[in-house]
Design a protein around this motif. Sequence first.
Motif, PDB file in Angstrom:
ATOM      1  N   GLY A  13       0.960  -1.273   0.164  1.00 47.31           N
ATOM      2  CA  GLY A  13       0.004   0.150  -0.127  1.00 47.31           C
ATOM      3  C   GLY A  13       0.858   1.312   0.139  1.00 47.31           C
ATOM      4  O   GLY A  13       2.026   1.184   0.003  1.00 47.31           O
ATOM      5  N   THR A  14       0.076   2.320   0.002  1.00 47.44           N
ATOM      6  CA  THR A  14       0.751   3.882  -0.053  1.00 47.44           C
ATOM      7  C   THR A  14       1.739   3.973   1.248  1.00 47.44           C
ATOM      8  O   THR A  14       2.873   4.698   1.153  1.00 47.44           O
ATOM      9  CB  THR A  14      -0.022   4.769  -0.344  1.00 47.44           C
ATOM     10  OG1 THR A  14      -1.153   4.550  -1.203  1.00 47.44           O
ATOM     11  CG2 THR A  14       0.469   6.092  -0.496  1.00 47.44           C
ATOM     12  N   ARG A  84      -1.924   1.752  -6.713  1.00 45.03           N
ATOM     13  CA  ARG A  84      -2.016   1.635  -8.176  1.00 45.03           C
ATOM     14  C   ARG A  84      -1.122   2.782  -8.656  1.00 45.03           C
ATOM     15  O   ARG A  84      -0.834   3.979  -7.935  1.00 45.03           O
ATOM     16  CB  ARG A  84      -3.393   1.390  -8.726  1.00 45.03           C
ATOM     17  CG  ARG A  84      -3.941   0.510  -8.107  1.00 45.03           C
ATOM     18  CD  ARG A  84      -5.508   0.466  -8.471  1.00 45.03           C
ATOM     19  NE  ARG A  84      -5.776   1.760  -7.825  1.00 45.03           N
ATOM     20  CZ  ARG A  84      -7.239   2.279  -8.099  1.00 45.03           C
ATOM     21  NH1 ARG A  84      -7.966   1.765  -9.014  1.00 45.03           N
ATOM     22  NH2 ARG A  84      -7.779   3.588  -7.779  1.00 45.03           N
ATOM     23  N   GLU A  85      -0.937   2.911  -9.929  1.00 49.41           N
ATOM     24  CA  GLU A  85      -0.425   3.888 -10.534  1.00 49.41           C
ATOM     25  C   GLU A  85       1.067   4.389 -10.451  1.00 49.41           C
ATOM     26  O   GLU A  85       1.877   5.021 -11.323  1.00 49.41           O
ATOM     27  CB  GLU A  85      -1.122   5.443 -10.504  1.00 49.41           C
ATOM     28  CG  GLU A  85      -2.572   5.340 -11.056  1.00 49.41           C
ATOM     29  CD  GLU A  85      -3.590   4.847  -9.976  1.00 49.41           C
ATOM     30  OE1 GLU A  85      -3.292   4.947  -8.728  1.00 49.41           O
ATOM     31  OE2 GLU A  85      -4.714   4.439 -10.125  1.00 49.41           O
ATOM     32  N   TRP A 104       1.619   7.755  -6.648  1.00 50.78           N
ATOM     33  CA  TRP A 104       0.201   8.191  -7.562  1.00 50.78           C
ATOM     34  C   TRP A 104      -0.071   9.495  -7.005  1.00 50.78           C
ATOM     35  O   TRP A 104      -0.441  10.165  -8.080  1.00 50.78           O
ATOM     36  CB  TRP A 104      -1.045   7.050  -7.186  1.00 50.78           C
ATOM     37  CG  TRP A 104      -1.326   7.029  -5.604  1.00 50.78           C
ATOM     38  CD1 TRP A 104      -0.688   5.977  -5.054  1.00 50.78           C
ATOM     39  CD2 TRP A 104      -2.363   7.506  -4.880  1.00 50.78           C
ATOM     40  NE1 TRP A 104      -1.188   6.023  -3.681  1.00 50.78           N
ATOM     41  CE2 TRP A 104      -2.319   6.957  -3.742  1.00 50.78           C
ATOM     42  CE3 TRP A 104      -3.197   8.491  -5.514  1.00 50.78           C
ATOM     43  CZ2 TRP A 104      -3.021   7.342  -2.711  1.00 50.78           C
ATOM     44  CZ3 TRP A 104      -4.233   8.790  -4.345  1.00 50.78           C
ATOM     45  CH2 TRP A 104      -3.944   8.039  -2.795  1.00 50.78           C
ATOM     46  N   TYR A 137      -2.015  12.078 -12.063  1.00 53.76           N
ATOM     47  CA  TYR A 137      -2.238  10.627 -11.296  1.00 53.76           C
ATOM     48  C   TYR A 137      -1.911   9.267 -11.781  1.00 53.76           C
ATOM     49  O   TYR A 137      -1.434   8.610 -11.062  1.00 53.76           O
ATOM     50  CB  TYR A 137      -4.008  10.921 -11.096  1.00 53.76           C
ATOM     51  CG  TYR A 137      -4.525   9.743 -10.207  1.00 53.76           C
ATOM     52  CD1 TYR A 137      -3.979   8.749  -9.457  1.00 53.76           C
ATOM     53  CD2 TYR A 137      -5.902   9.575 -10.424  1.00 53.76           C
ATOM     54  CE1 TYR A 137      -4.442   7.840  -8.404  1.00 53.76           C
ATOM     55  CE2 TYR A 137      -6.512   8.425 -10.056  1.00 53.76           C
ATOM     56  CZ  TYR A 137      -6.019   7.485  -8.737  1.00 53.76           C
ATOM     57  OH  TYR A 137      -6.509   6.567  -8.178  1.00 53.76           O
ATOM     58  N   ASP A 246      -4.960  -2.415  -5.841  1.00 50.89           N
ATOM     59  CA  ASP A 246      -5.594  -2.630  -4.299  1.00 50.89           C
ATOM     60  C   ASP A 246      -7.324  -2.102  -4.726  1.00 50.89           C
ATOM     61  O   ASP A 246      -7.900  -3.003  -4.060  1.00 50.89           O
ATOM     62  CB  ASP A 246      -4.832  -1.850  -3.511  1.00 50.89           C
ATOM     63  CG  ASP A 246      -4.851  -0.335  -3.696  1.00 50.89           C
ATOM     64  OD1 ASP A 246      -5.299   0.209  -4.773  1.00 50.89           O
ATOM     65  OD2 ASP A 246      -3.980   0.157  -2.696  1.00 50.89           O
ATOM     66  N   GLN A 247      -7.875  -1.694  -5.627  1.00 54.87           N
ATOM     67  CA  GLN A 247      -9.058  -1.079  -5.329  1.00 54.87           C
ATOM     68  C   GLN A 247      -9.860  -2.121  -6.011  1.00 54.87           C
ATOM     69  O   GLN A 247     -11.106  -2.459  -5.808  1.00 54.87           O
ATOM     70  CB  GLN A 247      -9.191   0.248  -6.007  1.00 54.87           C
ATOM     71  CG  GLN A 247      -8.570   1.567  -5.431  1.00 54.87           C
ATOM     72  CD  GLN A 247      -8.855   1.146  -3.878  1.00 54.87           C
ATOM     73  OE1 GLN A 247     -10.018   0.969  -3.224  1.00 54.87           O
ATOM     74  NE2 GLN A 247      -7.987   1.614  -2.870  1.00 54.87           N
TER      75      GLN A 247
HETATM   76  O1  LIG Z   1      -2.432   2.307  -1.075  1.00 59.80           O
HETATM   77  P1  LIG Z   1      -3.782   2.797  -0.952  1.00 59.80           P
HETATM   78  O2  LIG Z   1      -4.785   2.042  -0.284  1.00 59.80           O
HETATM   79  O3  LIG Z   1      -3.959   4.288  -0.424  1.00 59.80           O
HETATM   80  O4  LIG Z   1      -4.471   2.997  -2.491  1.00 59.80           O
HETATM   81  C1  LIG Z   1      -4.011   3.822  -3.459  1.00 59.80           C
HETATM   82  C2  LIG Z   1      -4.972   3.703  -4.657  1.00 59.80           C
HETATM   83  O5  LIG Z   1      -4.496   2.380  -5.472  1.00 59.80           O
HETATM   84  C3  LIG Z   1      -4.477   4.672  -5.626  1.00 59.80           C
HETATM   85  O6  LIG Z   1      -5.094   4.719  -6.582  1.00 59.80           O
END
Ligand SMILES: O=P(O)(O)OC[C@H](O)CO
Length: 502
Positions: A13-14, A84-85, A104, A137, A246-247
């Motif tokens: 994750g982020t 993602r991205e 992202w 993005y 992830d989404q």
């Molecule tokens: O890592 P997260 O849960 O913040 O998800 C980020 C998304 O995939 C960005 O598009």
Amino acid sequence: MLKKCCILAMDQGTTSSRAMVFGLDGSVIAVAQQEFRQIYPHDGWVEHDPADIWKTSLATAQQAFQEAEGKGFSVEAIGITNQRETTLVWDKKTGEPVYNAIVWQDRRTAAECRRLKSDAGAEESVQQKSGLLLDPYFSASKITWILDNVEGARVRADNGELAFGTVDSFLIWHLTGGTQHVTDATNASRTNLFNITTQCWDQELLSLFKVPASMVPEVLDCAAQYGVTAEGILNREIPIMGVAGDQQAAAFGQCCFDKGTIKSTYGTGCFAILNTGSEPLFSKNRLLTTTAFRLGGKPTYALEGSIFIAGAAVQWLRDGLKIVQSAAETEDLAASLKSNNGVYMVPAFTGLGAPYWDPEARASLFGMTRATGKAEIVRATLESICFQTADLLEAMAADGTHPADLRVDGGMVGNDWLVQFLADVLQLPVSRPVIMETTALGAAMLAGLSAGLYGSLSEVAKIWQQDRLFKPAASKAKELTRWRHAVEATRAFARDGMSDEG
Ligand SMILES: O=P(O)(O)OC[C@H](O)CO
Ligand SMILES: Nc1ncnc2c1ncn2[C@@H]1O[C@H](COP(=O)(O)OP(=O)(O)O)[C@@H](O)[C@H]1O
């Protein structure tokens, strides 16, 4: 004794890397998590050190693997899901990244995207082919930036020496000892370079962003053979069998397999994904068209609404304003009021995402009096997250889609007050599942499908169980109208600021 099968899901994750091991019934056998450093070199820039991404992913995978096997389970397959991205570029021979991962959230390519948009037809072509907007993005402009700004990178890329990958691709490269340069259709669909109708990299988009075709990975189904772990990664070869962003993984984990089903995840940001079936539905209302999942070569499409700030606004209440000590406190504070007492927040701390896509907007609070206290501000914050979801669903309705209910997950939905308010605002039933770890679960389900541990999607769907259904009660139509005025005022204020600055 026969060991019980289980699946390891790696969720990069982020802000943290997490590994979870699931039994075939969705039960959680082991979890490991590590946070890592966020790098902010300039205003609006966000980077991750690729070594941090790899080290935390490997360490958590090894820890969860050992714990599960120590409990007598046998890990049969790995599923991967990821932020993602986020864009990485590395040397194909040495694996050495040429630059940090550009995250992202990073806005450094805003000017370049504006420049590209000024070319007649460029934005329409990008939207028609990739399903996305021409926005910083997504990955493509981040690759261009790396090739144009890292010394020697453009020449090396032209010579076929460099590889591009989203985080899944980067992890698989390392997990397989540098033998596989692959990604899945959902991650490819977030790059601005992938034609979601043909499900192939698009030469025109590659040219627009000046990305050599030799850099992009091979695109596989979400349930497919991605390679096996190299020696020294785990204590034996384990096949990587499932991948999704992830989404999309969360939508899969919520079993949104049928057209019309929708999930919304409330973490740092909020992402709603609506399954629109086997044909892409191109939004006329600034939603994204994307691949929900691809199985057996057949894509299933989705409309996506991305909101950049959800739980992050609650973090601001806690760490910035310091008016709550914990996120959980917001529930009682919001419930302590009979109404919002006329106070509205527009949490545009990093601009507004879908359906507004207004990067210049900044957060605002409206309607305060001398009687306004922290309960009003807290409540306005939670309400704003629900109002933003209503804006997404209204845009989806304008695109001709009308879901019958909404499945929710993410750290915020433990807040019962928030979920009830959401049901009231949307005037839709909102379901919360028993297993809230839907992202990791979705990756595990995909791996389980291709490993033959599940026979069909309907078998997978049996894993989903409802924890609680929130039925819509009192309508919030009046509040929603006031919210929209607050959004308009916030955007007008940002426009004024831009003209002041000349
Ligand atoms: O890592 P997260 O849960 O913040 O998800 C980020 C998304 O995939 C960005 O598009
Ligand atoms: N009870 C709660 N009420 C409101 N917000 C909450 C609550 N619990 C957690 N949050 C918020 O949810 C977010 C964490 O959710 P999580 O799904 O773990 O996020 P991410 O995966 O994006 O890091 C944080 O921003 C936190 O402020």
